[in-house]
Design a protein around this motif. Sequence first.
Motif, PDB file in Angstrom:
ATOM      1  N   ALA A  26       0.804  -1.229   0.000  1.00 33.00           N
ATOM      2  CA  ALA A  26       0.000   0.000   0.000  1.00 33.00           C
ATOM      3  C   ALA A  26       0.832   1.272   0.000  1.00 33.00           C
ATOM      4  N   VAL A  27       1.997   1.245   0.638  1.00 30.79           N
ATOM      5  CA  VAL A  27       2.781   2.469   0.755  1.00 30.79           C
ATOM      6  C   VAL A  27       3.685   2.658  -0.468  1.00 30.79           C
ATOM      7  N   THR A  28       4.556   1.678  -0.750  1.00 33.15           N
ATOM      8  CA  THR A  28       5.500   1.836  -1.862  1.00 33.15           C
ATOM      9  C   THR A  28       4.999   1.220  -3.169  1.00 33.15           C
ATOM     10  N   ARG A  29       3.950   0.402  -3.080  1.00 34.28           N
ATOM     11  CA  ARG A  29       3.375  -0.270  -4.260  1.00 34.28           C
ATOM     12  C   ARG A  29       4.454  -0.982  -5.071  1.00 34.28           C
ATOM     13  N   ASN A  30       5.181  -1.851  -4.374  1.00 32.82           N
ATOM     14  CA  ASN A  30       6.311  -2.568  -4.951  1.00 32.82           C
ATOM     15  C   ASN A  30       5.967  -4.054  -5.087  1.00 32.82           C
ATOM     16  N   ASP A  54      -6.207   6.676  -9.180  1.00 30.78           N
ATOM     17  CA  ASP A  54      -5.489   7.237  -8.043  1.00 30.78           C
ATOM     18  C   ASP A  54      -6.372   7.239  -6.798  1.00 30.78           C
ATOM     19  N   PRO A  55      -6.079   6.346  -5.832  1.00 29.73           N
ATOM     20  CA  PRO A  55      -6.892   6.325  -4.618  1.00 29.73           C
ATOM     21  C   PRO A  55      -6.510   7.471  -3.680  1.00 29.73           C
ATOM     22  N   GLY A  56      -5.468   8.209  -4.022  1.00 33.48           N
ATOM     23  CA  GLY A  56      -4.935   9.239  -3.147  1.00 33.48           C
ATOM     24  C   GLY A  56      -3.733   8.706  -2.401  1.00 33.48           C
ATOM     25  N   ALA A  57      -3.150   9.574  -1.613  1.00 33.72           N
ATOM     26  CA  ALA A  57      -1.981   9.184  -0.824  1.00 33.72           C
ATOM     27  C   ALA A  57      -2.447   8.518   0.462  1.00 33.72           C
ATOM     28  N   MET A  58      -1.862   7.376   0.778  1.00 36.71           N
ATOM     29  CA  MET A  58      -2.218   6.696   2.022  1.00 36.71           C
ATOM     30  C   MET A  58      -1.834   7.594   3.192  1.00 36.71           C
ATOM     31  N   ASN A  59      -2.779   7.831   4.072  1.00 39.66           N
ATOM     32  CA  ASN A  59      -2.541   8.621   5.269  1.00 39.66           C
ATOM     33  C   ASN A  59      -2.336   7.649   6.425  1.00 39.66           C
ATOM     34  N   VAL A  60      -1.089   7.403   6.761  1.00 32.60           N
ATOM     35  CA  VAL A  60      -0.751   6.411   7.781  1.00 32.60           C
ATOM     36  C   VAL A  60      -1.339   6.810   9.134  1.00 32.60           C
ATOM     37  N   ALA A  90      -6.981   4.970   5.253  1.00 36.79           N
ATOM     38  CA  ALA A  90      -7.413   6.319   4.878  1.00 36.79           C
ATOM     39  C   ALA A  90      -6.535   6.825   3.737  1.00 36.79           C
ATOM     40  N   PHE A  91      -7.184   7.436   2.745  1.00 36.13           N
ATOM     41  CA  PHE A  91      -6.487   8.025   1.608  1.00 36.13           C
ATOM     42  C   PHE A  91      -6.846   9.504   1.528  1.00 36.13           C
ATOM     43  N   ASP A  92      -5.831  10.346   1.413  1.00 38.95           N
ATOM     44  CA  ASP A  92      -6.047  11.774   1.228  1.00 38.95           C
ATOM     45  C   ASP A  92      -6.060  12.076  -0.265  1.00 38.95           C
ATOM     46  N   GLN A  93      -7.150  12.713  -0.714  1.00 40.45           N
ATOM     47  CA  GLN A  93      -7.312  13.050  -2.120  1.00 40.45           C
ATOM     48  C   GLN A  93      -6.689  14.412  -2.408  1.00 40.45           C
ATOM     49  N   ALA A  94      -6.351  14.660  -3.659  1.00 40.17           N
ATOM     50  CA  ALA A  94      -5.745  15.928  -4.062  1.00 40.17           C
ATOM     51  C   ALA A  94      -6.674  17.114  -3.780  1.00 40.17           C
ATOM     52  N   GLY A  98      -8.496  17.488  -1.191  1.00 37.06           N
ATOM     53  CA  GLY A  98      -8.664  17.674   0.252  1.00 37.06           C
ATOM     54  C   GLY A  98      -9.603  16.684   0.913  1.00 37.06           C
ATOM     55  N   ARG A  99     -10.340  15.906   0.129  1.00 36.42           N
ATOM     56  CA  ARG A  99     -11.226  14.891   0.713  1.00 36.42           C
ATOM     57  C   ARG A  99     -10.414  13.725   1.254  1.00 36.42           C
ATOM     58  N   ARG A 100     -11.016  12.979   2.158  1.00 33.48           N
ATOM     59  CA  ARG A 100     -10.408  11.741   2.660  1.00 33.48           C
ATOM     60  C   ARG A 100     -11.400  10.610   2.424  1.00 33.48           C
ATOM     61  N   THR A 101     -10.904   9.502   1.865  1.00 32.30           N
ATOM     62  CA  THR A 101     -11.717   8.304   1.681  1.00 32.30           C
ATOM     63  C   THR A 101     -11.121   7.184   2.519  1.00 32.30           C
ATOM     64  N   THR A 102     -11.946   6.185   2.808  1.00 34.84           N
ATOM     65  CA  THR A 102     -11.493   5.060   3.624  1.00 34.84           C
ATOM     66  C   THR A 102     -11.893   3.758   2.946  1.00 34.84           C
ATOM     67  N   MET A 103     -10.992   2.788   2.977  1.00 35.36           N
ATOM     68  CA  MET A 103     -11.284   1.444   2.498  1.00 35.36           C
ATOM     69  C   MET A 103     -11.119   0.495   3.684  1.00 35.36           C
ATOM     70  N   SER A 104     -12.143  -0.315   3.935  1.00 35.47           N
ATOM     71  CA  SER A 104     -12.087  -1.286   5.032  1.00 35.47           C
ATOM     72  C   SER A 104     -11.931  -2.683   4.453  1.00 35.47           C
ATOM     73  N   LEU A 105     -11.113  -3.489   5.104  1.00 37.54           N
ATOM     74  CA  LEU A 105     -10.882  -4.849   4.633  1.00 37.54           C
ATOM     75  C   LEU A 105     -10.418  -5.752   5.766  1.00 37.54           C
ATOM     76  N   VAL A 106     -10.448  -7.041   5.508  1.00 38.09           N
ATOM     77  CA  VAL A 106      -9.967  -8.055   6.442  1.00 38.09           C
ATOM     78  C   VAL A 106      -9.004  -8.951   5.678  1.00 38.09           C
ATOM     79  N   GLN A 107      -7.886  -9.256   6.315  1.00 34.16           N
ATOM     80  CA  GLN A 107      -6.909 -10.172   5.715  1.00 34.16           C
ATOM     81  C   GLN A 107      -6.593 -11.283   6.714  1.00 34.16           C
ATOM     82  N   ILE A 108      -6.504 -12.495   6.204  1.00 32.16           N
ATOM     83  CA  ILE A 108      -6.119 -13.645   7.020  1.00 32.16           C
ATOM     84  C   ILE A 108      -4.783 -14.148   6.491  1.00 32.16           C
ATOM     85  N   PHE A 109      -3.779 -14.157   7.357  1.00 37.32           N
ATOM     86  CA  PHE A 109      -2.428 -14.571   7.008  1.00 37.32           C
ATOM     87  C   PHE A 109      -2.151 -15.953   7.578  1.00 37.32           C
ATOM     88  N   ARG A 110      -1.611 -16.838   6.750  1.00 31.39           N
ATOM     89  CA  ARG A 110      -1.094 -18.136   7.211  1.00 31.39           C
ATOM     90  C   ARG A 110       0.387 -18.157   6.837  1.00 31.39           C
TER      91      ARG A 110
END
Length: 130
Positions: A17-21, A69-75, A98-102, A104-116
């Motif tokens: 999410a941050v570096t998109r690598n 462009d989802p915006g910049a991730m706001n950590v 949370a993503f900050d848009q150019a 000035g708006r802020r959007t949020t994406m909610s999710l669940v991840q299960i790691f094994r």
Amino acid sequence: MELTHREIFERYVYAGAVTRNPDAVAAMFTEDGVLDAPLAPDGHPMHGRLVGRDAIRTGIGRYHRQLTDPGAMNVAASAYVLHDTADPDVFIAEIDVAFDQADGRRTTMSLVQIFRLRDGRIALLRDYFA
């Protein structure tokens, strides 16, 4: 030295999410690792199961390239909670990103991840996002 669940999760977020690598994301998985996004719609680069580092790298790369462009991730405004399970190789992450848009708006994406995990790497990641 074995990484904690928090360290693994934070490295995964940084790589994705941050570096998109996509190379860094794929390197976190076992050679036969699986990234499963069961809620991703048909035609989405992560639809179905991506099996193996090459498939994960390719799918994540395609996903990042086609992102509008989802915006910049706001950590600071993002949050997560990790849940350990009875199996020491499995943990669950509840995430609100949370993503900050150019404009000035802020959007949020909610999710669940299960790691094994296996041997300190991700063997299976179920990523529930829509």
